[in-house]
Structure formats: structure tokens, C-alpha cells
Design an enzyme around this catalytic site. Sequence first.
Site, PDB file in Angstrom:
ATOM      1  N   ILE A  30      46.155  55.800  69.243  1.00 50.09           N
ATOM      2  CA  ILE A  30      46.716  55.725  67.896  1.00 50.09           C
ATOM      3  C   ILE A  30      47.757  56.238  68.593  1.00 50.09           C
ATOM      4  O   ILE A  30      48.975  57.072  68.420  1.00 50.09           O
ATOM      5  CB  ILE A  30      45.734  56.387  67.222  1.00 50.09           C
ATOM      6  CG1 ILE A  30      46.771  56.409  65.561  1.00 50.09           C
ATOM      7  CG2 ILE A  30      45.439  57.776  67.110  1.00 50.09           C
ATOM      8  CD1 ILE A  30      45.944  56.836  64.910  1.00 50.09           C
ATOM      9  N   HIS A  99      33.690  53.757  74.671  1.00 50.71           N
ATOM     10  CA  HIS A  99      35.745  52.593  74.937  1.00 50.71           C
ATOM     11  C   HIS A  99      36.036  52.484  76.175  1.00 50.71           C
ATOM     12  O   HIS A  99      36.123  53.315  76.627  1.00 50.71           O
ATOM     13  CB  HIS A  99      36.480  53.632  73.849  1.00 50.71           C
ATOM     14  CG  HIS A  99      35.927  55.076  73.956  1.00 50.71           C
ATOM     15  ND1 HIS A  99      35.313  56.158  73.474  1.00 50.71           N
ATOM     16  CD2 HIS A  99      37.045  55.569  74.337  1.00 50.71           C
ATOM     17  CE1 HIS A  99      36.508  56.664  73.724  1.00 50.71           C
ATOM     18  NE2 HIS A  99      37.418  56.892  74.420  1.00 50.71           N
TER      19      HIS A  99
END
Length: 113
Positions: A30, A99
Amino acid sequence: MDCLFCKIINREIPASIIHETDNILVFDDINPQAPIHKLIIPKEHISTLNDINEGHKILLGEMLLTASELAKKLGVSEPGYRTIFNCNKDAGQIVFHVHMHFLAGRTFNWPPG
Ligand code: AMP
Ligand code: ZN
């Protein structure tokens, strides 16, 4: 569980998902730090790299293979790309669901900041 990335996996919050298998999800970061900035995550909730074990070998291999295939698909295999796992405070980890950052589209400094 109050985990942002588990919520993305469960479609409780939106994300720009570009690839999915039974085991992993890939979506746009994002707050991109490069022209291409994807996150490759396991669907299993694992908080940090400190929490992986022998049972995660295949899963972690799939994440790396996905990075290599993603690079081909995005045409950045030759110019190059960077993959990063941040673990805990000193590395700047802010989301505690493992991640792999996949960054490409510019040159990166070494050593990193
Ligand atoms: P890290 O500092 O390694 O924990 O990185 C977490 C990353 O997640 C950062 O690059 C954030 O920009 C990214 N991020 C946070 N919230 C979202 C979201 N809702 N969708 C996509 N990426 C996110
Ligand atoms: Zn999670």
C-alpha cells in the site's frame, strides 16, 4: 485474530491481489518504496521469521519460487530486484505476519539503510 494480513487473506479488507495459491498470496504494498513493490505472504499466520520451523520448508520454498516467477512475469529478472524479510524491531517489521517484500523498477543501495 487481529492480524492485518490475515484479514487481507480472508477478504475482510481490500488489497490489490495479483496471485494466489492454496498456500500463498501476493498483493501490492500500500506504500510502495519502488515502482514495483509486492508482498508475498503465506496464508498460514506466522508472526516472524523467528517462528518458522522444519514444517515450513516447502512453504518458504514456494515463496521464493514465486518471487522468481513474478520477476519473469514483470520483466525484471535481468535488471534485477530485491527481496526482503524484516524481522522484529531492529529491521523495522511493523506487520507481524511473515511477508517477503519484492521490490523492483529502480536501483537499490547496498548496504541498505
Ligand atoms: P514491514 O515493515 O516489513 O512489516 O512491512 C509491512 C509492509 O506492509 C509495509 O511496506 C506497508 O506499506 C505494508 N502494508 C501495510 N498495510 C497494508 C495494506 N493494507 N495493504 C498492503 N500493504 C500494506
Ligand atoms: Zn496473520
